[in-house]
Scaffold this active site. Structure first.
Site, PDB file in Angstrom:
ATOM      1  N   GLU A  45     -43.529  -2.001 -12.345  1.00  0.00           N
ATOM      2  CA  GLU A  45     -44.503  -2.980 -12.845  1.00  0.00           C
ATOM      3  C   GLU A  45     -45.752  -2.229 -13.258  1.00  0.00           C
ATOM      4  O   GLU A  45     -46.128  -1.242 -12.608  1.00  0.00           O
ATOM      5  CB  GLU A  45     -44.840  -3.987 -11.739  1.00  0.00           C
ATOM      6  CG  GLU A  45     -45.968  -4.941 -12.135  1.00  0.00           C
ATOM      7  CD  GLU A  45     -46.207  -6.058 -11.129  1.00  0.00           C
ATOM      8  OE1 GLU A  45     -45.945  -5.870  -9.934  1.00  0.00           O
ATOM      9  OE2 GLU A  45     -46.671  -7.126 -11.570  1.00  0.00           O
ATOM     10  N   CYS A 253     -45.842  -9.955 -10.763  1.00  0.00           N
ATOM     11  CA  CYS A 253     -46.727 -10.975 -11.333  1.00  0.00           C
ATOM     12  C   CYS A 253     -46.970 -10.737 -12.813  1.00  0.00           C
ATOM     13  O   CYS A 253     -47.188 -11.687 -13.571  1.00  0.00           O
ATOM     14  CB  CYS A 253     -48.042 -10.987 -10.567  1.00  0.00           C
ATOM     15  SG  CYS A 253     -47.810 -11.485  -8.855  1.00  0.00           S
ATOM     16  N   ASN A 377     -40.232 -14.672 -11.042  1.00  0.00           N
ATOM     17  CA  ASN A 377     -40.498 -13.472 -10.248  1.00  0.00           C
ATOM     18  C   ASN A 377     -40.506 -13.778  -8.757  1.00  0.00           C
ATOM     19  O   ASN A 377     -39.598 -13.373  -8.036  1.00  0.00           O
ATOM     20  CB  ASN A 377     -41.837 -12.861 -10.657  1.00  0.00           C
ATOM     21  CG  ASN A 377     -42.361 -11.885  -9.623  1.00  0.00           C
ATOM     22  OD1 ASN A 377     -41.594 -11.043  -9.133  1.00  0.00           O
ATOM     23  ND2 ASN A 377     -43.616 -11.998  -9.255  1.00  0.00           N
ATOM     24  N   GLU A 378     -41.511 -14.520  -8.323  1.00  0.00           N
ATOM     25  CA  GLU A 378     -41.683 -14.719  -6.876  1.00  0.00           C
ATOM     26  C   GLU A 378     -41.994 -16.197  -6.689  1.00  0.00           C
ATOM     27  O   GLU A 378     -43.089 -16.560  -6.287  1.00  0.00           O
ATOM     28  CB  GLU A 378     -42.835 -13.825  -6.400  1.00  0.00           C
ATOM     29  CG  GLU A 378     -42.911 -13.656  -4.919  1.00  0.00           C
ATOM     30  CD  GLU A 378     -43.903 -12.569  -4.550  1.00  0.00           C
ATOM     31  OE1 GLU A 378     -43.491 -11.441  -4.236  1.00  0.00           O
ATOM     32  OE2 GLU A 378     -45.119 -12.851  -4.599  1.00  0.00           O
TER      33      GLU A 378
END
Ligand code: AHR
Length: 650
Positions: A45, A253, A377-378
Site C-alpha cells: 500500500e 484504506c 478492504n476492511e
C-alpha cells in the site's frame, strides 16, 4: 528410595548446560492436511511513502505541480518539493496556472519569468520539507529525465542541470529552447559523484515560460521499460527475497478512499503515459503520482512470481474514518460494477477487447494471471454486505473463474467479526474471507490455535496482521520479540493452511522520517534498506513452504515452544520457535527420514533487539545438524526461530 531413584533419573536427563530437554516426534510419511501454495505474500500500500518517495523510482517530488491536500486545499501545496528564485537578489515571478495545462488530468502548471541568466528554480526531491536530503544521486550513474516546457512569450534557452544545492554541477547540463506548444524534452544526465542534489532550471532568456511534469530516474531502474518508468532496484530485491506467492495492492484504506469519494482509488486513473495519469491525494496525507499504477502492479507481481491480488472498493469508503451517508446507493453500485469487470478485462481480456487492447498498448499483450479480486478492504456490517452481494453476483456471473475476496472487518475477536462470519457463511461461503488484525504480541502467542477451530469449508485470507509492541518515542518497535510472536503464530497458520489460503504482514514498507504507521516490515531511507526481524521471519517461513502438514508432537515443559512440520516431495521442514528466555535442547525423533546432514537457518538475539540502518543485530545464521537413525539433536537459543530442512529420498 523410589523417590530418590526418580529424582536421580530426572537429573540424569537434564543436560549439563542446565538447558531444558524436549522431544519432537514426526513421521514424514504421515500428512494431515494439504497446504496452500499461495500462503505467503505481500501487501503493498502507498502508506509511509512506500510508493511515491519509495519503491517508485521517481526522484522528483510533486513532479507536475498537482500536489493538493483535497481536505484542506491551499495554493502553496502545489509548490511542494520545489524552490523558486534560488539566486539571491535575482528578480522573478512565479504564477500557479490552472488553465491551458498539459491535459485535463494534469491541469496545474507553473509560469515563471525572471532576469535572464539569474532566475533559477529547482526540484529538491523528497527532502523532509526542503531542509535536508534532496534528489538522491549516485556516482557514475546514468539518469533519464524529461520535462514539459512551453514558451508563453519566452525567448532564449533554459538550462537544466543536476547540481548540489550550492550549484556544483554533477553532470553535463542540458540547454533547451522552448517552443510555443507544450513539448516534452528528454534528457540524460551521467553523474560524476554521489550527492543529495537538486534538478535546477535556469532562465537564460527573457519572457514568460511554462513548466510542467519533470521527471528524473535512474536509467537502470527495475522495470525501466514499463510506462511508469521503473522501481527502486534495492527495494524490489528486498521484495524478491521474501519469495512472495501473491501481491495484494493498492491498499488498504488507499484502495477505498477515506472521508470523501474524491480520494477513492480509481484504477483507470493510473494507466497510460504518466503525464496523463490523474494524481490523487491519499488517505495517508500525501499525493500519489500513480507512476506506480495498476499496470505496473501487475508487472511487479509477475516479476516477483506472485499472483496479482487487486483490492477494489465496495461502494463504501474506509469505514473506520468516513461518514456512513457517504456510501454509494445500490443503483450506483450496480453501475460501478462495470469498473470491476473492466479491470478483469484489463488484466485478462483478449487484445481485441477495449481494456485488453490498452494493456497490450502499454506493453503486455499476454494476459496477466489474475485469479482473485478483493471487493472491499476492511469492511463489515449490512451496509457493506448489501453492496458486496451486488458486486459479487455481477463479477461471478461474468467471471466464474475469478475467486472474490470478502472482508470481515478490522478486528480479531468479538461481535463484529462473529457477525461478519455469520453473514459470510450464510451467503458468501465460496468467497475467501479477508481478516485483518493488529494485536499485541502476547495475543499472537495465546492464539496459535485460532484456526484449529475454523470449519474447513471457507478459505481465509489473513490480509493484514502484525504483532504490536508498546511504542517507544511514538514508534512501535520492530523488535525480535514481536517477530517471534508472529513466527509462533505462523506455525498455527501453517498447520491450518487448508483453511488459511493466504497471509501477509502489514504494512510492508516505510520511509524513515516520513511514515504514518509503525511497525512495518521493511524500512528504507534514500539509499538504504533495513530488513526487520519480522522481515526475516517472513522470509524464512516463505522459503520453506511445504505442500503438506506432517503429523508431529512435541513433548516439552515449556509453554513457549511452538512447532510445525511440513513437507514437499523432496524436503521436510521443521519449524521451531522458542519464545522464552531458556535455551531448549531438543531431540528430533523422525520416522521415514534418511540419515544425513540437515541444514538449518536460525534467528535469535536479545528479545528487545531491533535492526537499524547502521547495524543489523538480528539476521538469520546457517547451521547443520546430523540425523542418525532418525534422531537429531538441536539447540534452540533463547528467543529464537529455527527452521531445519531435511532432504527426503526421491
Ligand atoms: O495497514 C495499514 C492500514 O490498516 C490499512 O490501510 C487498513 O486496511 C488498516 O486499517
Amino acid at each position: 528410595m523410589r523417590k530418590i531413584l526418580a529424582l536421580l533419573t530426572a537429573l540424569a536427563l537434564l543436560p549439563l548446560s542446565g538447558a531444558l530437554a524436549d522431544t519432537l516426534t514426526a513421521d514424514a510419511s504421515v500428512t494431515t492436511a494439504e497446504m496452500s501454495d499461495t500462503l505467503y505474500g505481500l501487501f503493498f500500500e502507498d502508506i509511509n511513502h512506500a510508493a511515491d518517495g519509495g519503491l517508485y523510482a521517481e526522484l522528483l517530488n510533486n513532479r507536475s505541480f498537482e500536489y493538493e491536500d483535497i481536505l484542506n486545499p491551499r495554493p502553496s501545496d502545489h509548490f511542494t518539493g520545489w524552490l523558486f528564485g534560488m539566486t539571491a537578489g535575482a528578480k522573478g515571478r512565479t504564477t500557479l496556472m490552472t488553465e491551458g495545462g498539459l491535459n485535463e488530468n494534469n491541469p496545474t502548471y507553473i509560469r515563471v519569468t525572471g532576469e535572464a541568466g539569474e532566475y533559477r528554480f529547482a526540484n529538491v526531491g523528497y527532502s523532509n520539507g526542503g531542509l535536508t536530503g534532496g534528489v538522491t544521486i549516485e556516482a557514475d550513474t546514468t539518469y533519464k529525465s524529461f520535462v514539459y516546457l512551453r514558451s508563453a512569450g519566452y525567448e532564449g534557452e533554459v538550462r537544466v542541470a543536476l547540481t548540489t544545492r550550492v550549484g556544483e554541477e554533477l553532470a553535463e547540463p542540458v540547454l533547451i529552447t522552448p517552443t510555443e506548444e507544450w513539448q516534452r524534452y528528454d534528457m540524460t544526465f551521467a553523474s560524476t559523484r554521489q550527492a543529495d542534489a537538486i534538478l535546477s532550471f535556469t532562465l537564460l532568456g527573457t519572457g514568460e515560460l511554462d513548466i510542467d511534469m519533470a521527471s528524473l530516474m535512474p536509467a537502470d531502474a527495475f522495470g525501466s521499460d514499463w510506462p511508469g518508468g521503473g522501481l527502486r532496484t534495492d527495494l524490489v530485491e528486498a521484495l524478491m527475497e521474501l519469495h512472495p506467492r501473491f501481491l495484494r495492492f493498492p491498499g488498504g484504506c488507499v484502495a477505498e478512499g477515506s472521508y470523501t469519494w474524491d480520494n477513492a482509488y480509481n484504477w483507470k486513473d493510473t494507466l497510460g503515459p504518466v503525464e496523463q495519469r490523474k494524481e490523487n491525494f491519499n488517505t495517508w496525507g500525501y499525493m500519489q503520482s500513480y507512476g506506480l499504477g495498476y499496470y505496473e502492479y501487475f508487472c511487479l507481481a509477475e516479476a516477483l512470481g506472485a499472483q496479482p491480488l487487486p483490492v477494489v472498493h465496495s461502494g463504501v469508503l474506509c469505514q473506520a474514518r468516513s461518514p456512513r451517508e457517504s456510501s454509494m446507493t445500490i443503483a450506483e453500485v450496480e453501475a460501478y460494477a462495470q469498473d470491476i469487470l473492466d479491470l478483469i478485462e484489463f488484466a485478462t481480456g483478449d487484445t481485441a477487447t477495449e481494456w485488453g487492447a490498452l494493456r497490450a498498448e502499454m506493453g503486455h499483450p499476454e494476459p496477466f494471471d489474475l485469479r482473485y479480486v478483493a471487493i472491499g478492504n476492511e469492511n463489515w456490517d449490512m451496509e457493506y454486505f448489501a453492496r458486496f452481494r451486488v458486486l459479487n453476483n455481477i463479477v461471478k456471473e461474468a467471471h466464474p473463474e475469478i475467486t472474490t475476496i470478502v472482508a470481515a472487518g478490522p478486528v480479531a475477536e468479538g461481535a463484529l467479526i462473529q457477525n461478519s462470519w455469520r453473514t459470510i457463511r450464510a451467503q458468501f461461503a465460496d468467497s475467501v474471507v479477508d481478516e485483518h488484525y493488529y494485536m499485541d504480541s502476547a495475543w499472537f502467542l495465546d492464539n496459535t490455535t485460532r484456526y484449529d477451530r475454523y470449519p474447513r469449508t471457507t478459505g481465509v485470507f489473513l490480509g493484514e496482521y502484525a504483532a504490536h509492541e508498546p511504542a517507544v518515542g511514538g514508534r512501535r518497535p520492530n523488535n525480535l520479540y514481536a517477530a517471534l510472536c508472529e513466527a509462533a503464530y505462523l506455525t498455527g497458520i501453517e498447520r491450518n493452511s487448508d483453511v488459511v489460503r493466504m497471509a501477509c504482514y502489514a504494512p510492508l514498507m516505510a520511509r524513515d522520517g516520513m511514515y504514518q504507521w509503525s511497525p512495518d516490515l521493511i524500512w528504507f531511507n534514500a539509499r538504504q534498506v533495513l530488513r526487520t526481524p519480522s522481515y526475516y521471519v517472513q522470509q524464512m517461513f516463505a522459503e520453506t513452504l511445504g505442500d503438506f502438514v506432517v503429523e508431529s508432537s512435541l513433548d516439552t515443559d515449556s509453554d513457549r515452544l511452538y512447532q510445525v512440520v511440513t513437507r514437499t516431495d523432496s524436503q521436510l521442514y521443521i519449524k521451531l520457535v522458542n519464545v522464552s528466555e531458556n535455551v531448549e535442547e531438543i531431540t528430533l525423533s523422525l520416522l521415514n527420514v534418511p540419515d544425513g546432514i540437515a541444514a538449518f537457518r536460525q534467528l535469535s538475539g536479545d528479545k528487545k533487539a531491533t535492526n537499524t540502518f547502521s547495524s543489523e543485530l538480528v539476521a538469520p545464521v546457517s547451521g547443520e545438524c546430523e540425523i542418525a537413525q532418525g534422531v537429531a539433536e538441536l539447540s534452540l537459543p533463547a528467543y529464537s526461530v529455527t527452521i531445519l530442512t531435511v532432504a527426503l529420498e526421491d
